[in-house]
Design an enzyme around this catalytic site. Sequence first.
Site, PDB file in Angstrom:
ATOM      1  N   LYS A 106      71.941  11.578 107.391  1.00 60.99           N
ATOM      2  CA  LYS A 106      71.378  10.805 108.502  1.00 60.99           C
ATOM      3  C   LYS A 106      69.901  10.605 108.239  1.00 60.99           C
ATOM      4  O   LYS A 106      69.278  11.406 107.538  1.00 60.99           O
ATOM      5  CB  LYS A 106      71.564  11.564 109.825  1.00 60.99           C
ATOM      6  CG  LYS A 106      71.558  10.669 111.039  1.00 60.99           C
ATOM      7  CD  LYS A 106      72.923  10.029 111.271  1.00 60.99           C
ATOM      8  CE  LYS A 106      72.935   9.150 112.484  1.00 60.99           C
ATOM      9  NZ  LYS A 106      74.304   8.780 112.858  1.00 60.99           N
TER      10      LYS A 106
HETATM   11  P1  NAD Z   1      71.990   1.409 120.589  1.00 61.36           P
HETATM   12  O1  NAD Z   1      70.558   1.539 120.291  1.00 61.36           O
HETATM   13  O2  NAD Z   1      72.698   0.151 120.206  1.00 61.36           O
HETATM   14  O3  NAD Z   1      72.267   1.640 122.153  1.00 61.36           O
HETATM   15  C1  NAD Z   1      71.860   2.784 122.845  1.00 61.36           C
HETATM   16  C2  NAD Z   1      72.073   2.544 124.338  1.00 61.36           C
HETATM   17  O4  NAD Z   1      71.737   3.716 125.075  1.00 61.36           O
HETATM   18  C3  NAD Z   1      71.193   1.430 124.906  1.00 61.36           C
HETATM   19  O5  NAD Z   1      71.921   0.741 125.906  1.00 61.36           O
HETATM   20  C4  NAD Z   1      70.032   2.211 125.544  1.00 61.36           C
HETATM   21  O6  NAD Z   1      69.382   1.466 126.553  1.00 61.36           O
HETATM   22  C5  NAD Z   1      70.793   3.392 126.080  1.00 61.36           C
HETATM   23  N1  NAD Z   1      69.944   4.551 126.321  1.00 61.36           N
HETATM   24  C6  NAD Z   1      68.947   5.024 125.544  1.00 61.36           C
HETATM   25  N2  NAD Z   1      68.389   6.115 126.106  1.00 61.36           N
HETATM   26  C7  NAD Z   1      69.077   6.338 127.235  1.00 61.36           C
HETATM   27  C8  NAD Z   1      68.971   7.308 128.251  1.00 61.36           C
HETATM   28  N3  NAD Z   1      68.058   8.270 128.182  1.00 61.36           N
HETATM   29  N4  NAD Z   1      69.850   7.241 129.272  1.00 61.36           N
HETATM   30  C9  NAD Z   1      70.788   6.259 129.320  1.00 61.36           C
HETATM   31  N5  NAD Z   1      70.927   5.310 128.396  1.00 61.36           N
HETATM   32  C10 NAD Z   1      70.076   5.347 127.381  1.00 61.36           C
HETATM   33  O7  NAD Z   1      72.694   2.669 119.914  1.00 61.36           O
HETATM   34  P2  NAD Z   1      74.223   2.831 119.477  1.00 61.36           P
HETATM   35  O8  NAD Z   1      74.343   2.429 118.051  1.00 61.36           O
HETATM   36  O9  NAD Z   1      75.098   2.197 120.501  1.00 61.36           O
HETATM   37  O10 NAD Z   1      74.375   4.417 119.516  1.00 61.36           O
HETATM   38  C11 NAD Z   1      74.673   5.129 120.710  1.00 61.36           C
HETATM   39  C12 NAD Z   1      75.239   6.490 120.350  1.00 61.36           C
HETATM   40  O11 NAD Z   1      76.407   6.327 119.535  1.00 61.36           O
HETATM   41  C13 NAD Z   1      74.317   7.406 119.540  1.00 61.36           C
HETATM   42  O12 NAD Z   1      74.576   8.732 119.872  1.00 61.36           O
HETATM   43  C14 NAD Z   1      74.748   7.148 118.103  1.00 61.36           C
HETATM   44  O13 NAD Z   1      74.407   8.208 117.231  1.00 61.36           O
HETATM   45  C15 NAD Z   1      76.254   7.042 118.306  1.00 61.36           C
HETATM   46  N6  NAD Z   1      76.970   6.349 117.226  1.00 61.36           N
HETATM   47  C16 NAD Z   1      76.628   5.090 116.845  1.00 61.36           C
HETATM   48  C17 NAD Z   1      77.355   4.463 115.837  1.00 61.36           C
HETATM   49  C18 NAD Z   1      77.088   3.042 115.413  1.00 61.36           C
HETATM   50  O14 NAD Z   1      77.861   2.520 114.598  1.00 61.36           O
HETATM   51  N7  NAD Z   1      76.076   2.363 115.914  1.00 61.36           N
HETATM   52  C19 NAD Z   1      78.400   5.153 115.202  1.00 61.36           C
HETATM   53  C20 NAD Z   1      78.729   6.430 115.640  1.00 61.36           C
HETATM   54  C21 NAD Z   1      78.010   7.016 116.656  1.00 61.36           C
END
Ligand code: NAD
Length: 419
Positions: A106
């Site tokens: 990561k």
């Molecule tokens: P992103 O940046 O696209 O979206 C994050 C979302 O969370 C946004 O809507 C943001 O406004 C919201 N957010 C941020 N801080 C917050 C808070 N304190 N309270 C409430 N909402 C909040 O990110 P993503 O890619 O959707 O990732 C989200 C989660 O999923 C993370 O834990 C990431 O590690 C995990 N994840 C992502 C992927 C991927 O392919 N993008 C894959 C596996 C896991």
Amino acid sequence: MLKKYDPYENVIEVLSEAMNIGNINKHMFEIIKNPQRALTVYLPVKMDDGSVQVFEGYRVQHSNIRGPFKGGIRYHQDCDLNEVKALATWMTLKCAVVDIAYGGAKGGIQVDPRTLSEAELCRLTRRYTYAIEPIIGTNKDIPAPDVNTNSKIMAWILDTYSMLQGKPCPGVVTGKPLELGGSKGREAATGRGVVISTELILKKDNKATEGQKVAIQGVGNVGGNAARILHEKGAKIVAISDVSAAIYAEDGLDIPSIMDYLKDPQSLLVHYDAQGITHITNEELLQCNCDILIPAALENQINEEVAKKLQCSYIVEGANGPTTTAGDKILEARGITLVPDILANSGGVIVSYFEWVQNIQVLTWDEDKVNEMLENQMSKAFIDVVAESEKSACSLRMAAYIVAIRKVIHAQDVKGIFP
Ligand code: NAD
């Protein structure tokens, strides 16, 4: 008083407990516990006003025992080395549980990207790529998007890396734009995988997806796509949130209209208004009256205190590490079923793997094929995890860890320890 949360401590605690429950010999614990490499880099960036700012960044390579290091890159003001170490460890476990030939890694930069212009973000990304260039590569370590990063940022990484190599290297990142060798279906893959997990756990309990009341924390790549697909399948999304606020509607939110509103990256839910919706806090969202809760934002959302107040029957972890170990214990005692992150959000890395395979073979698959392969891969892993949880009489989280740890240890045993 609640203990200060440390995501790396959290994952190590779960690893240790899973090894006990699964009767796994602990001779490999130290190897699995520690990352193989943790790199910290300092990145000077010329800002638009002529000043220079130095940002701290990381790339942690947890394990390449089962294949090249693999994992996303996060841009967040609270990002630190221990968070990235935890996220890298989860990647190793995730790739093992769903049986793809990757290890885990990561990366991250301590920055709030909303405070940078696009030109500054581009220069920061290119400087970071330069700094980690010696340790990444198509067969070494393959970054992808995570919180606050996307296909455009992957394009900058790909271009910078390719310039340094003097040749196009499409396989060095996944989650890149289709025009540069991205895979159809990758953008929505993590959210789609969360929906697949939701359907699998409901089906196990002889329940239909249609009509289920769902609350989703975070409406980014993962939460947004999960909301859209679940809505298409007839689930009722009663609450959704972003960093600014949460919105709630007892009869279900108009998800297509919300997605349309959020297309502009400047739009925040705090300013969204429509008939029948109420603005609530993120805490209220977690505790609202729903059947399924999907945390899809950040770590450490469901701790001991929150777990006691939840009203849902199921939690499907879209985010990495949203539940603490103390939270887990309360959920288990309360009979709330949880599909753990390393299984539930594995759709992203599975389709990243498909993207990488297409790049290496110079092939392009159509979206139906990608989605079908994703569903097969996740369903097989789900069956293995459920079987392990029945055999070891443990939660799905412990079972997923046991399945994953066994695979990593087996691969290490077969190779032996170098030299
Ligand atoms: P992103 O940046 O696209 O979206 C994050 C979302 O969370 C946004 O809507 C943001 O406004 C919201 N957010 C941020 N801080 C917050 C808070 N304190 N309270 C409430 N909402 C909040 O990110 P993503 O890619 O959707 O990732 C989200 C989660 O999923 C993370 O834990 C990431 O590690 C995990 N994840 C992502 C992927 C991927 O392919 N993008 C894959 C596996 C896991």
